[in-house]
Design a protein around this motif. Structure first.
Motif, PDB file in Angstrom:
ATOM      1  N   TYR C  43     -33.051  24.521 -24.763  1.00  0.00           N
ATOM      2  CA  TYR C  43     -32.922  25.000 -23.381  1.00  0.00           C
ATOM      3  C   TYR C  43     -32.807  23.817 -22.409  1.00  0.00           C
ATOM      4  O   TYR C  43     -31.879  23.749 -21.592  1.00  0.00           O
ATOM      5  CB  TYR C  43     -34.126  25.872 -23.034  1.00  0.00           C
ATOM      6  N   LEU C  44     -33.756  22.881 -22.519  1.00  0.00           N
ATOM      7  CA  LEU C  44     -33.746  21.732 -21.614  1.00  0.00           C
ATOM      8  C   LEU C  44     -32.506  20.879 -21.835  1.00  0.00           C
ATOM      9  O   LEU C  44     -31.878  20.402 -20.880  1.00  0.00           O
ATOM     10  CB  LEU C  44     -35.002  20.881 -21.836  1.00  0.00           C
ATOM     11  N   PHE C 246     -28.633  12.044 -21.558  1.00  0.00           N
ATOM     12  CA  PHE C 246     -29.975  12.042 -22.183  1.00  0.00           C
ATOM     13  C   PHE C 246     -30.195  13.353 -22.934  1.00  0.00           C
ATOM     14  O   PHE C 246     -30.825  13.363 -23.997  1.00  0.00           O
ATOM     15  CB  PHE C 246     -31.056  11.840 -21.115  1.00  0.00           C
ATOM     16  N   GLY C 247     -29.667  14.456 -22.395  1.00  0.00           N
ATOM     17  CA  GLY C 247     -29.742  15.729 -23.101  1.00  0.00           C
ATOM     18  C   GLY C 247     -28.725  15.833 -24.224  1.00  0.00           C
ATOM     19  O   GLY C 247     -29.002  16.380 -25.284  1.00  0.00           O
ATOM     20  N   GLY C 250     -30.016  13.084 -26.829  1.00  0.00           N
ATOM     21  CA  GLY C 250     -31.415  13.267 -27.207  1.00  0.00           C
ATOM     22  C   GLY C 250     -31.649  14.532 -27.997  1.00  0.00           C
ATOM     23  O   GLY C 250     -32.224  14.505 -29.099  1.00  0.00           O
ATOM     24  N   PHE C 251     -31.201  15.662 -27.466  1.00  0.00           N
ATOM     25  CA  PHE C 251     -31.504  16.925 -28.132  1.00  0.00           C
ATOM     26  C   PHE C 251     -30.526  17.237 -29.254  1.00  0.00           C
ATOM     27  O   PHE C 251     -30.668  18.255 -29.932  1.00  0.00           O
ATOM     28  CB  PHE C 251     -31.615  18.042 -27.094  1.00  0.00           C
ATOM     29  N   VAL C 256     -37.641  19.259 -31.771  1.00  0.00           N
ATOM     30  CA  VAL C 256     -38.588  18.537 -30.918  1.00  0.00           C
ATOM     31  C   VAL C 256     -39.994  18.587 -31.516  1.00  0.00           C
ATOM     32  O   VAL C 256     -40.800  17.685 -31.307  1.00  0.00           O
ATOM     33  CB  VAL C 256     -38.639  19.168 -29.507  1.00  0.00           C
ATOM     34  N   VAL C 262     -39.781  14.081 -31.994  1.00  0.00           N
ATOM     35  CA  VAL C 262     -39.950  13.679 -30.597  1.00  0.00           C
ATOM     36  C   VAL C 262     -39.850  12.161 -30.460  1.00  0.00           C
ATOM     37  O   VAL C 262     -39.352  11.653 -29.446  1.00  0.00           O
ATOM     38  CB  VAL C 262     -41.257  14.271 -30.014  1.00  0.00           C
ATOM     39  N   ILE C 265     -36.061  11.480 -30.425  1.00  0.00           N
ATOM     40  CA  ILE C 265     -35.445  11.816 -29.131  1.00  0.00           C
ATOM     41  C   ILE C 265     -35.627  10.682 -28.135  1.00  0.00           C
ATOM     42  O   ILE C 265     -34.716  10.336 -27.387  1.00  0.00           O
ATOM     43  CB  ILE C 265     -36.054  13.127 -28.585  1.00  0.00           C
ATOM     44  N   ALA C 269     -32.989   8.201 -26.359  1.00  0.00           N
ATOM     45  CA  ALA C 269     -32.878   8.065 -24.896  1.00  0.00           C
ATOM     46  C   ALA C 269     -32.793   6.594 -24.505  1.00  0.00           C
ATOM     47  O   ALA C 269     -31.988   6.210 -23.644  1.00  0.00           O
ATOM     48  CB  ALA C 269     -34.056   8.749 -24.199  1.00  0.00           C
TER      49      ALA C 269
END
Lengths: 431, 431, 431
Positions: C43-44, C246-247, C250-251, C256, C262, C265, C269
């Motif tokens: 989602y993020l 970053f999204g 990262g994702f 996560v 984590v 990720i 970043a």
């Protein structure tokens, strides 16, 4: 926190399947973990909805004419500040201090009432809800642009954020009489958008149209004297609103920390996104077919109308239905805009068709997908909230007009609100 | 990670109450869960603070005159890049490699030192802290705009990010002598804002004012030759800074994964937001009362001054106190701006009153709400950090001036920095 | 979800060390907690990548000339909508419904297939992946600006989002034949960026250059008739893209909810940020040394080229290596831009050198840090995906040209696409 029957079954299967996963001592989330997720969710949602304040500001800055841009900026940042303070002082407890099934909450300053039973921090809830107030008042700002005085607008903003919005919102989200009646408005098609749009309509009626905006006949949107100052800013604003909507609708689930809740948030994000997409495409097709050109302003307002329409119920519909709702919302916005122009109601940014008309539509069609609602109750809720907001706003605008004055002078309007009210020209771009 | 006595008691009650919740096997968060929350918090905080880089860039782009906008853009994106690289190569270990109670850290490249004891990933900490360096250097950029050469500014940025900021920051956040003394600066009213503002003051003094900026008497902000090029961009920039502040202050709690921490983050968000709101309203009222117009630029700088002022202690104050602090910070900004103009110190964007003056104020008033601090220690910390930053920056600017030159030629300044330095005009908008 | 051997050892140590922490009943995350973290991560990540849509729109709006800005806005918001709908109707299952090692997925509408084995919600995955499609199509939009008709562009967007991108992406991320071969492209240097860049190249070739863009000899970027309309918007767009990255990177870890994930990720970043930083600085130095001025547009494209180059493998490299990769990506962009200009290929925003050239480079150098890859396989993957995208795009553009027409008339081009196609001028800024 909605626990849908369908999802509960999925959860059951899920928990069974989880027992096969190796590196987990327990299959379910700890209560502290749930609390952290929920509280973090309000925080993240609040930040996303805060972006909508910038989105409204950019959208309005771009749509007004070049001599009213600084004023729009002052109104938007001022309103962001004033509504937050007033909602802290009066609004929050007026909405949430309401007795079950009641009509009005309590008049007291919001305090740090950490309610452990809710499963999230009281601060996080205030933060999230405050950003909704700011959005509601923003809707008014654009509609009445280019002729309202700044300080009467600020006074109206304070009254809207402190009283109008909290009272009608409390009827539903505070557990008042509308909630008892069975009304349903997930994230605020009516409580936020139609409420704000109805106030905007009152303002537009009381203020009258900008000088020379309408001739003998209705004239098109980007009329020369009031041409939109910057289309890229309108577009940026719309994108920011769209992204903010992921927080606006998604975290209105009000919880994150269970399997069901996080699934719901993501279904909501998908439906919200597709409704906005369908609204955009619909406006592009309609303007191309009816007007020959692919009107960018209508596309952007179509996106927003689609997003507004899905806001009343973004969880139950299938994605296909979400797209249909978004598309119809966009059509309603298009014809609503034409209707207002024909009536010589001068809504500078199209706030009334986008937020009020599409918001009413979205609320009325909730029963199509949500079996716990009825058309009668939805109609009642929409009618009462819109009338309440319209009538109170109309009275406030009338009183302001009769007392300190609401509209700038003809001379000031010709100079532009930036020179007359703010004293800072918006642009000094030269070669 | 602050464990307040009050909160500990609340936690105790909370844990008892949790035992009544059904669907949870364990009441507290697992250690891996805490680690994930904390690390994700730094990541999210870092992304939010990164938005402040765009915020500073937009704010400065809008406030400079039309012929210096491309240069501001080049300075901001260049500085974002250079400071990150330098903080990686020198700064991080200079700050955090400091012995307890010491004066300077170690000169070595930051490495992947995953320290399990901290409860979060070392990468996430570097990412978050780097965005603070970028913010600090951004403060200087706007103040010295429209006459500094790009590459000397880049050299200064590298020295500030590699040495000045890390050394004084390490005194406190690295556990150096200021921390041992009992100084308190939660998220950097002094360590970031006053430090950056003091460096900006040094730059403004060494550079002198823009040609024709001041006549015989001090003249108003938006003087014709240096009129702000775009107020909507200033407003957008301020909104982005405001939202970034939620990450800047909130995640300076340095942990997310417990009941106490996530509560603290949200109390911080509320206080931060209300301080900014109070700063905005204060500047609106003051400019309206004293100058007749509601000055949008002052409102935006008022918002920022309120946010700066609350940054030293956003956790302990009540929301009411947070608003008072924000309002006074805004007043200090307003009169500080007038003071600098009267002294013919040409700070193009108001960075010194916003960041240095309001930052000093915010740090000095920490003891009002935080019982673990004293005015004497706060004064010492502010004085030492500001002097350190000012003196080193002054020397660097002087050396740059004497060697490769700091200021563009009079001819170049008349052409504008965009033509002279960047070769790309900022705007080509024509009908 | 990559479990690196190195990290597994660290995890083992970590779990042992956790047993010393007091307030935790269990050391590892519950399965429900993992599911929530993973789903929230998508989602993020989706929201962050969505910001890239606004980023592309602002970047392109700023780089085109003043008479094509509304059209760029219409294309970008329209494309954001259309690609999402088409990816829902056709694309997703075409990519992910592929048999292992296969060539094409299934033709069916994406449905709510909550796959409990994946450890995250199906909705969250669709949301995240959809934003990647939008990014891919955005790359084409800027390159073909100022002369393509809107609706043929929309048709191309639909075909790209519905078929071209999903098929070649499915070869790798859907588990098709490229994945079986051992090809590696973490977040899409090839699958997104080179694929989009190759389609852009096809469009530029079929369309031809803008009237008067090239004289007898290649001329510089900001030529008077096609001067960039707004450098601050280009800069804002680049910042939004950078943060979105970053999204994006990262994702792409796709999980996560564990210690390893984590950590990954956050390492991603850091590497992503430093590669972008190195790309920025490299372009600043090169343009200053070779051209005398510090070219802001090249700096921004240098940042993007650095980000594109690291995207194929942001996890394995050390930060130092990430900076080297970013710097070389920036150099390739610089000389690639000059090469295209010399060939009179009119890529309005530099999309081909930024996304295709730097993307190919980034994919080819993956084996330097990732021991599980080989140069031969990387070369095969790059070649096949670029050819597939280029050839299909070329054919589609040719068919569109021969049928409904692809390019606006000479008269329309002289009026500008805004007047001819959208009917709304982008700017009405006057004193």
């Amino acid at each position: 926190m909605k626990n849908l029957i369908k999802n509960s079954f999925v959860s059951f299967i899920f928990l069974i399947s989880l027992t096969n996963l190796g590196n987990s001592a327990e299959t379910t989330m700890s209560a502290e973990g749930q609390y952290i997720f929920n509280t973090l969710g309000f925080y993240l949602g609040g930040v996303l909805v805060a972006f909508m304040a910038a989105g409204f500001c950019m959208l309005e800055s771009g749509l007004v004419s070049t001599k009213s841009v600084s004023t729009i900026a002052a109104k938007n940042v001022g309103k962001f500040a004033i509504t937050s303070i007033v909602f802290f002082l009066f609004g929050y407890n007026l909405a949430y201090g309401i007795p079950e099934g009641g009509y009005i909450g309590s008049f007291k300053i919001w305090g740090d009432e950490t309610n452990l039973d809710t499963g999230y921090s009281g601060y996080s809830d205030w933060f999230y809800q405050t950003m909704f107030v700011c959005a509601t008042v923003s809707i008014v700002s654009g509609a009445v642009a280019e002729r309202i005085k700044i300080w009467p607008f600020f006074i109206f903003s304070a009254l809207m954020a402190g009283f109008i919005y909290p009272i009608s919102m409390g009827w539903q989200w505070g557990g008042g009489w509308l909630a008892s009646l069975g009304f349903s408005d997930f994230a605020g098609s009516t409580l936020v958008h139609a409420c704000g749009g109805a106030a905007a309509l009152a303002g537009v009626i009381v203020l009258g149209s900008r000088i020379g905006r309408f001739g003998k006949k209705g004239e098109p949107h980007n009329l020369v004297p009031y041409a939109a100052s910057s289309i890229p800013l309108v577009t940026l604003g719309t994108f920011l609103l769209w992204f903010g909507w992921f927080g606006f609708n998604g975290f209105s689930q009000l919880a994150v920390g269970t399997f069901d809740d996080v699934n719901a948030i993501n279904k909501i994000a998908v439906n919200t996104h597709l409704a906005g997409a369908a609204g955009t495409v619909t406006a592009a097709v309609v303007t191309r077919l009816l007007g020959g050109k692919t009107d960018i302003v209508m596309m952007l307002n179509g996106a927003l109308a689609g997003l507004v329409a899905i806001t009343a119920e973004p969880l139950y519909p299938t994605p296909i239905l979400a797209m249909v709702i978004g598309a119809i919302g966009s059509l309603i916005m298009y014809f609503g805009t034409k209707f207002l122009e024909a009536k010589h109601l001068d809504d500078v940014v199209g706030a009334i068709p986008v937020h009020m008309f599409a918001g009413i539509f979205g609320t009325l069609v909730v029963p199509i997908s949500n079996p716990n609602t009825s058309f009668g109750t939805q109609f009642t809720g929409v009618l009462v909230v819109c009338l309440f907001s319209f009538i109170l706003s109309y009275l406030i605008f009338k009183v302001l007009k009769a007392s300190i004055g609401l509209r700038i002078s003809r001379e000031a309007e010709k100079l532009g609100t930036d020179v007359a009210e703010v004293g800072v020209k918006a642009y000094a771009i030269r070669d």
